[in-house]
Design an enzyme around this catalytic site. Structure first.
Site, PDB file in Angstrom:
ATOM      1  N   ARG A  46      53.088  34.504  47.299  1.00  0.00           N
ATOM      2  CA  ARG A  46      51.728  34.195  46.807  1.00  0.00           C
ATOM      3  C   ARG A  46      50.803  33.731  47.918  1.00  0.00           C
ATOM      4  O   ARG A  46      49.927  32.898  47.690  1.00  0.00           O
ATOM      5  CB  ARG A  46      51.766  33.123  45.715  1.00  0.00           C
ATOM      6  CG  ARG A  46      52.426  33.573  44.439  1.00  0.00           C
ATOM      7  CD  ARG A  46      51.418  34.247  43.517  1.00  0.00           C
ATOM      8  NE  ARG A  46      52.084  34.816  42.353  1.00  0.00           N
ATOM      9  CZ  ARG A  46      52.213  34.174  41.193  1.00  0.00           C
ATOM     10  NH1 ARG A  46      51.713  32.981  41.042  1.00  0.00           N
ATOM     11  NH2 ARG A  46      52.824  34.761  40.193  1.00  0.00           N
ATOM     12  N   ARG A  50      44.725  32.401  44.842  1.00  0.00           N
ATOM     13  CA  ARG A  50      43.710  31.381  44.590  1.00  0.00           C
ATOM     14  C   ARG A  50      43.586  30.324  45.666  1.00  0.00           C
ATOM     15  O   ARG A  50      42.595  29.608  45.725  1.00  0.00           O
ATOM     16  CB  ARG A  50      43.975  30.705  43.241  1.00  0.00           C
ATOM     17  CG  ARG A  50      43.396  31.501  42.088  1.00  0.00           C
ATOM     18  CD  ARG A  50      43.847  30.972  40.776  1.00  0.00           C
ATOM     19  NE  ARG A  50      45.302  31.095  40.670  1.00  0.00           N
ATOM     20  CZ  ARG A  50      46.003  30.718  39.608  1.00  0.00           C
ATOM     21  NH1 ARG A  50      45.404  30.162  38.596  1.00  0.00           N
ATOM     22  NH2 ARG A  50      47.308  30.887  39.577  1.00  0.00           N
ATOM     23  N   ARG A  59      37.481  38.065  43.824  1.00  0.00           N
ATOM     24  CA  ARG A  59      38.010  38.261  42.486  1.00  0.00           C
ATOM     25  C   ARG A  59      37.063  37.777  41.374  1.00  0.00           C
ATOM     26  O   ARG A  59      37.348  38.007  40.197  1.00  0.00           O
ATOM     27  CB  ARG A  59      39.346  37.508  42.343  1.00  0.00           C
ATOM     28  CG  ARG A  59      40.601  38.199  42.846  1.00  0.00           C
ATOM     29  CD  ARG A  59      41.096  39.285  41.885  1.00  0.00           C
ATOM     30  NE  ARG A  59      40.857  38.953  40.500  1.00  0.00           N
ATOM     31  CZ  ARG A  59      41.573  38.106  39.768  1.00  0.00           C
ATOM     32  NH1 ARG A  59      42.628  37.563  40.283  1.00  0.00           N
ATOM     33  NH2 ARG A  59      41.266  37.839  38.521  1.00  0.00           N
ATOM     34  N   ASP A  95      51.056  42.979  40.959  1.00  0.00           N
ATOM     35  CA  ASP A  95      51.724  42.042  40.065  1.00  0.00           C
ATOM     36  C   ASP A  95      52.941  42.720  39.450  1.00  0.00           C
ATOM     37  O   ASP A  95      52.968  43.950  39.308  1.00  0.00           O
ATOM     38  CB  ASP A  95      50.794  41.547  38.958  1.00  0.00           C
ATOM     39  CG  ASP A  95      51.386  40.304  38.291  1.00  0.00           C
ATOM     40  OD1 ASP A  95      51.201  39.204  38.820  1.00  0.00           O
ATOM     41  OD2 ASP A  95      52.077  40.459  37.271  1.00  0.00           O
ATOM     42  N   TYR A 170      59.215  38.620  29.737  1.00  0.00           N
ATOM     43  CA  TYR A 170      57.796  38.699  29.343  1.00  0.00           C
ATOM     44  C   TYR A 170      57.613  39.620  28.140  1.00  0.00           C
ATOM     45  O   TYR A 170      56.834  39.333  27.228  1.00  0.00           O
ATOM     46  CB  TYR A 170      56.935  39.184  30.513  1.00  0.00           C
ATOM     47  CG  TYR A 170      56.687  38.105  31.545  1.00  0.00           C
ATOM     48  CD1 TYR A 170      55.953  36.970  31.210  1.00  0.00           C
ATOM     49  CD2 TYR A 170      57.193  38.192  32.829  1.00  0.00           C
ATOM     50  CE1 TYR A 170      55.733  35.959  32.137  1.00  0.00           C
ATOM     51  CE2 TYR A 170      56.981  37.194  33.765  1.00  0.00           C
ATOM     52  CZ  TYR A 170      56.247  36.080  33.401  1.00  0.00           C
ATOM     53  OH  TYR A 170      56.035  35.080  34.312  1.00  0.00           O
TER      54      TYR A 170
HETATM   55  O1  CP3 Z   1      50.662  36.989  47.632  1.00  0.00           O
HETATM   56  C1  CP3 Z   1      51.595  37.496  46.987  1.00  0.00           C
HETATM   57  O2  CP3 Z   1      52.713  36.947  46.911  1.00  0.00           O
HETATM   58  C2  CP3 Z   1      51.410  38.884  46.387  1.00  0.00           C
HETATM   59  C3  CP3 Z   1      50.986  39.024  45.079  1.00  0.00           C
HETATM   60  C4  CP3 Z   1      51.772  38.671  43.839  1.00  0.00           C
HETATM   61  C5  CP3 Z   1      51.113  38.352  42.643  1.00  0.00           C
HETATM   62  N1  CP3 Z   1      52.022  38.270  41.638  1.00  0.00           N
HETATM   63  C6  CP3 Z   1      49.664  38.195  42.505  1.00  0.00           C
HETATM   64  C7  CP3 Z   1      49.148  37.340  41.433  1.00  0.00           C
HETATM   65  C8  CP3 Z   1      53.129  38.702  43.557  1.00  0.00           C
HETATM   66  C9  CP3 Z   1      54.280  38.948  44.502  1.00  0.00           C
HETATM   67  C10 CP3 Z   1      53.271  38.463  42.162  1.00  0.00           C
HETATM   68  C11 CP3 Z   1      54.553  38.493  41.447  1.00  0.00           C
HETATM   69  C12 CP3 Z   1      54.661  37.851  40.132  1.00  0.00           C
HETATM   70  N2  CP3 Z   1      53.801  37.906  39.093  1.00  0.00           N
HETATM   71  C13 CP3 Z   1      55.790  37.120  39.723  1.00  0.00           C
HETATM   72  C14 CP3 Z   1      57.017  36.891  40.564  1.00  0.00           C
HETATM   73  C15 CP3 Z   1      56.765  35.812  41.545  1.00  0.00           C
HETATM   74  C16 CP3 Z   1      56.916  34.436  41.017  1.00  0.00           C
HETATM   75  O3  CP3 Z   1      55.919  33.698  41.061  1.00  0.00           O
HETATM   76  O4  CP3 Z   1      58.010  34.098  40.563  1.00  0.00           O
HETATM   77  C17 CP3 Z   1      55.569  36.687  38.413  1.00  0.00           C
HETATM   78  C18 CP3 Z   1      56.504  35.845  37.580  1.00  0.00           C
HETATM   79  C19 CP3 Z   1      54.308  37.201  38.016  1.00  0.00           C
HETATM   80  C20 CP3 Z   1      53.635  37.037  36.700  1.00  0.00           C
HETATM   81  C21 CP3 Z   1      52.368  36.302  36.893  1.00  0.00           C
HETATM   82  N3  CP3 Z   1      51.210  36.885  37.341  1.00  0.00           N
HETATM   83  C22 CP3 Z   1      52.127  34.906  36.761  1.00  0.00           C
HETATM   84  C23 CP3 Z   1      53.131  33.892  36.278  1.00  0.00           C
HETATM   85  C24 CP3 Z   1      50.790  34.677  37.139  1.00  0.00           C
HETATM   86  C25 CP3 Z   1      50.060  33.357  37.253  1.00  0.00           C
HETATM   87  C26 CP3 Z   1      49.127  33.084  36.140  1.00  0.00           C
HETATM   88  C27 CP3 Z   1      48.188  31.941  36.507  1.00  0.00           C
HETATM   89  O5  CP3 Z   1      46.978  32.182  36.512  1.00  0.00           O
HETATM   90  O6  CP3 Z   1      48.674  30.842  36.810  1.00  0.00           O
HETATM   91  C28 CP3 Z   1      50.246  35.926  37.492  1.00  0.00           C
HETATM   92  C29 CP3 Z   1      48.891  36.177  37.968  1.00  0.00           C
HETATM   93  C30 CP3 Z   1      48.781  36.440  39.425  1.00  0.00           C
HETATM   94  N4  CP3 Z   1      49.549  37.337  40.131  1.00  0.00           N
HETATM   95  C31 CP3 Z   1      47.851  35.852  40.304  1.00  0.00           C
HETATM   96  C32 CP3 Z   1      48.060  36.437  41.562  1.00  0.00           C
HETATM   97  C33 CP3 Z   1      47.301  36.191  42.818  1.00  0.00           C
HETATM   98  C34 CP3 Z   1      46.789  34.856  39.912  1.00  0.00           C
HETATM   99  C35 CP3 Z   1      45.621  35.619  39.379  1.00  0.00           C
HETATM  100  C36 CP3 Z   1      44.353  34.858  39.559  1.00  0.00           C
HETATM  101  O7  CP3 Z   1      43.803  34.922  40.660  1.00  0.00           O
HETATM  102  O8  CP3 Z   1      43.937  34.225  38.589  1.00  0.00           O
END
Ligand code: CP3
Length: 360
Positions: A46, A50, A59, A95, A170
């Site tokens: 990540r 954010r 975004r 994602d 999920y």
């Molecule tokens: O920088 C990186 O690591 C690359 C991008 C990345 C994202 N999601 C972008 C993202 C990666 C590798 C993921 C994988 C992902 N997505 C996982 C596995 C990694 C982990 O954290 O265990 C999981 C479980 C998800 C599902 C998911 N997507 C979650 C739980 C969330 C967070 C929701 C929140 O707002 O708290 C997301 C959204 C997400 N994926 C964001 C990003 C940058 C946040 C979106 C935003 O900007 O609001």
């Protein structure tokens, strides 16, 4: 920055010239192969997101999954943390639920919540939507990977996907879950449906990684973020065969395969044995102990507690050094957090951690 719009021709077999060169010189790829490069390589799960004001600005008016479908945005967001932190690898911005949406699952990412599935899987007929992913379903992914490897130069690009169990959770729960109750209920009560579901998810995940690797990704990470909810016996019976199929599909591509989960101290050996070159470790098990559990024959990745960024500078520095010292017990070590960067982190502290690791 020059941003083209066409994908580069994918390397069909063997290693691309770019990758062959990087494999010999990149600290990240050398450590993944079990080598000890001149510096400990570091990147952050990540790292894009954010935590960066430039990400929030870009975004501001685009929904998460829409930004993942826009190759220019994907390229820019992937590069933002590389410019700031100079990590040893970039991770493709996307994602884990994107390929599900691409085959037709009604899923969205709700800010502050995570993935939300409109029609959770409850019965056999609900599996029909889970057809294999075709490269054309995610054309923008190949385009973005092609653009990225041209921009990244010597910095390797990590492609990724969600592992079958985490995606299944999920889909069955309908959203994030602490206890994974419905998931386990289905797993125990209808093993046939369960294995059909995980088999379909393994195929979708393999397809999504295949697109990234064929377009030039230098490594892959399989995120089984929630596998730690299982004991080893259930993991081996219900999950490992499906994750192993995904990892085996890339055994001959020359790309290291990182296998990551949270709270998986009891599963580290099994996750390595499923076919990983590198096992991702969260902060709950020290890396030297984790290396033993993995079996002593593969690299490890991790494992600073992401909350350490809020510690005083001297405490942070000592904890970074401790992770590096313990990581030296494994054949190879890639420094990372034990889970994703916390959104409240100070980007300056992340850049400082990269320096501390490189100075080690
Ligand atoms: O920088 C990186 O690591 C690359 C991008 C990345 C994202 N999601 C972008 C993202 C990666 C590798 C993921 C994988 C992902 N997505 C996982 C596995 C990694 C982990 O954290 O265990 C999981 C479980 C998800 C599902 C998911 N997507 C979650 C739980 C969330 C967070 C929701 C929140 O707002 O708290 C997301 C959204 C997400 N994926 C964001 C990003 C940058 C946040 C979106 C935003 O900007 O609001």
């Amino acid at each position: 920055m020059s941003l083209g719009t066409t994908a580069v021709a994918p390397p069909r077999s063997g290693l691309s010239p770019r990758r062959r060169g990087l494999t010999a010189t990149s600290p990240f790829l050398r450590a993944a192969a079990g080598d000890r490069p001149e510096r400990v390589p570091v990147w952050f799960m990540r790292q894009a997101g954010r935590v960066l004001p430039e990400y929030r600005a870009l975004r501001a008016t685009t929904a998460m999954l829409d930004s993942c479908r826009n190759a220019e945005m994907v390229t820019e967001i992937t590069l933002q943390p590389v410019r700031r932190f100079r990590p040893d690898a970039a991770i493709f911005f996307s994602d884990i639920v994107l390929p599900l949406a691409a085959v037709g699952v009604d899923v969205d990412i709700v800010a502050g919540v995570g993935p939300v599935v409109a029609h959770p899987i409850r019965a056999r007929a609900d599996l029909d939507v889970l057809r294999p992913l075709q490269p054309d379903d995610v054309q923008y992914v190949s385009t973005a990977v092609g653009m990225l490897i041209r921009e990244l130069g010597e910095t390797p690009l990590i492609g990724f996907a969600g592992a079958p169990f985490t995606l299944a959770s999920y889909l069955i729960e309908g959203g994030p879950s602490r206890s994974h109750t419905r998931t386990k209920a289905l797993m125990y009560s209808d093993p046939e449906l369960w294995h059909d579901l995980l088999g379909r998810l393994a195929e979708i995940t393999t397809g999504f990684l295949r697109v990234q690797v064929d377009a030039g990704a230098d490594a892959v990470q399989l995120f089984d973020s929630w596998a730690g909810a299982l004991n080893e016996e259930d993991y081996l019976r219900y999950v490992a065969p499906h994750s192993a199929r995904v990892l085996a599909a890339f055994a001959d591509d020359g790309v290291p395969r990182i296998h990551f989960g949270v709270n998986t101290g009891q599963l580290l050996g099994a996750m390595g044995a499923a076919g990983a070159d590198v096992v991702g470790v969260d902060w709950r098990v020290p890396l030297d102990e984790a290396a033993l559990r993995v079996g002593g024959d593969r690299a490890v990745q991790g494992n600073l507690d992401p909350a350490t960024v809020f510690a005083p500078a001297d405490v942070l520095a000592e904890k970074v050094r401790d992770v590096c010292r313990r990581g030296a017990a494994a054949p190879g070590h890639i420094f990372n957090f034990g889970h994703g960067v916390l959104p409240e982190s100070d980007p300056g502290v992340l850049a400082h951690i990269v320096d501390l690791v490189h100075e080690f």
